[in-house]
Design an enzyme around this catalytic site. Structure first.
Site, PDB file in Angstrom:
ATOM      1  CE1 TYR A 122       0.835   1.612   4.216  1.00 29.67           C
ATOM      2  CE2 TYR A 122       1.148  -0.756   4.321  1.00 29.67           C
ATOM      3  CZ  TYR A 122       1.355   0.497   4.844  1.00 29.67           C
ATOM      4  OH  TYR A 122       2.104   0.658   5.983  1.00 29.67           O
ATOM      5  CG  PHE A 149      -0.321   8.889   5.678  1.00 28.84           C
ATOM      6  CD1 PHE A 149      -0.465   7.615   6.200  1.00 28.84           C
ATOM      7  CD2 PHE A 149      -1.314   9.393   4.858  1.00 28.84           C
ATOM      8  CE1 PHE A 149      -1.585   6.846   5.920  1.00 28.84           C
ATOM      9  CE2 PHE A 149      -2.442   8.641   4.575  1.00 28.84           C
ATOM     10  CZ  PHE A 149      -2.578   7.363   5.103  1.00 28.84           C
ATOM     11  CG  ASP A 150       2.979   3.805   6.444  1.00 28.99           C
ATOM     12  OD1 ASP A 150       4.203   3.638   6.217  1.00 28.99           O
ATOM     13  OD2 ASP A 150       2.316   3.014   7.141  1.00 28.99           O
ATOM     14  CB  ILE A 163      -8.311   2.205   9.406  1.00 27.95           C
ATOM     15  CG1 ILE A 163      -7.926   1.994   7.943  1.00 27.95           C
ATOM     16  CG2 ILE A 163      -7.230   2.930  10.198  1.00 27.95           C
ATOM     17  CD1 ILE A 163      -7.760   3.282   7.156  1.00 27.95           C
ATOM     18  CE1 TYR A 203      -4.896   5.024  12.283  1.00 27.43           C
ATOM     19  CE2 TYR A 203      -4.768   5.974  10.082  1.00 27.43           C
ATOM     20  CZ  TYR A 203      -4.425   4.990  10.982  1.00 27.43           C
ATOM     21  OH  TYR A 203      -3.597   3.968  10.587  1.00 27.43           O
ATOM     22  CG  PHE A 245      -4.966   3.630   2.118  1.00 22.93           C
ATOM     23  CD1 PHE A 245      -3.757   3.582   2.801  1.00 22.93           C
ATOM     24  CD2 PHE A 245      -6.093   4.079   2.787  1.00 22.93           C
ATOM     25  CE1 PHE A 245      -3.683   3.971   4.127  1.00 22.93           C
ATOM     26  CE2 PHE A 245      -6.028   4.469   4.109  1.00 22.93           C
ATOM     27  CZ  PHE A 245      -4.825   4.417   4.784  1.00 22.93           C
TER      28      PHE A 245
END
Length: 141
Positions: free
Chosen positions: A47, A57-58, A77, A103, A120
């Site tokens: 991902y 962010f990731d 999540i 979140y 994502f």
């Protein structure tokens, strides 16, 4: 890195599934084959996560380490629990998750602000003991 630098911008989305009542929207980038995962089953996925402004962010791809988790039991999540359960082995999709399926009001400081919509690029590379032929990973239990 921003989404504008991502290969997602040059990919044609083949199918859009709107699940606004469920808190996510899915756009299929590449169709998968076979079955979708069952609740409680092990899933392995690559991902890239970005905010609406394109800020990354990731990314498991940047780390070259896919994420392994149990689906449908709250270990990720809610947008992933619901969205990835609709994905087949080998499928790659863009999941857009509303804040309540991400979140929420708390966010996940310092990178994810409160009430953030999350985007994502997800590829399911393993379901249970099944994996894509070009992938090498193992689950140690």
């Amino acid at each position: 890195t921003h989404l504008n630098d991502s290969p997602l911008n040059s990919i044609y989305y083949t199918k859009r599934i709107s699940c606004s009542d469920m808190g996510f929207e899915k756009e299929i980038i590449k169709e998968g084959k076979g079955r979708t995962p069952n609740k409680g089953e092990m899933v392995v996925a690559h991902y890239v996560g970005t905010l609406e402004d394109g800020l990354k962010f990731d990314s498991s791809r940047d780390k070259n380490k896919p994420l392994t988790f149990l689906i449908g039991i709250g270990s990720v999540i809610k947008g992933w629990d619901e969205g990835i359960m609709t994905m087949k082995l080998g499928e790659r999709a863009k999941l857009t998750c509303t804040p309540d399926f991400g979140y929420g009001a708390e966010g996940s400081p310092p990178l994810i602000p409160p009430n953030a919509t999350l985007i994502f690029d997800v590829e399911v590379i393993g379901i249970g003991n099944e994996k894509l032929e070009d992938q090498s990973w193992c689950i140690i239990s």
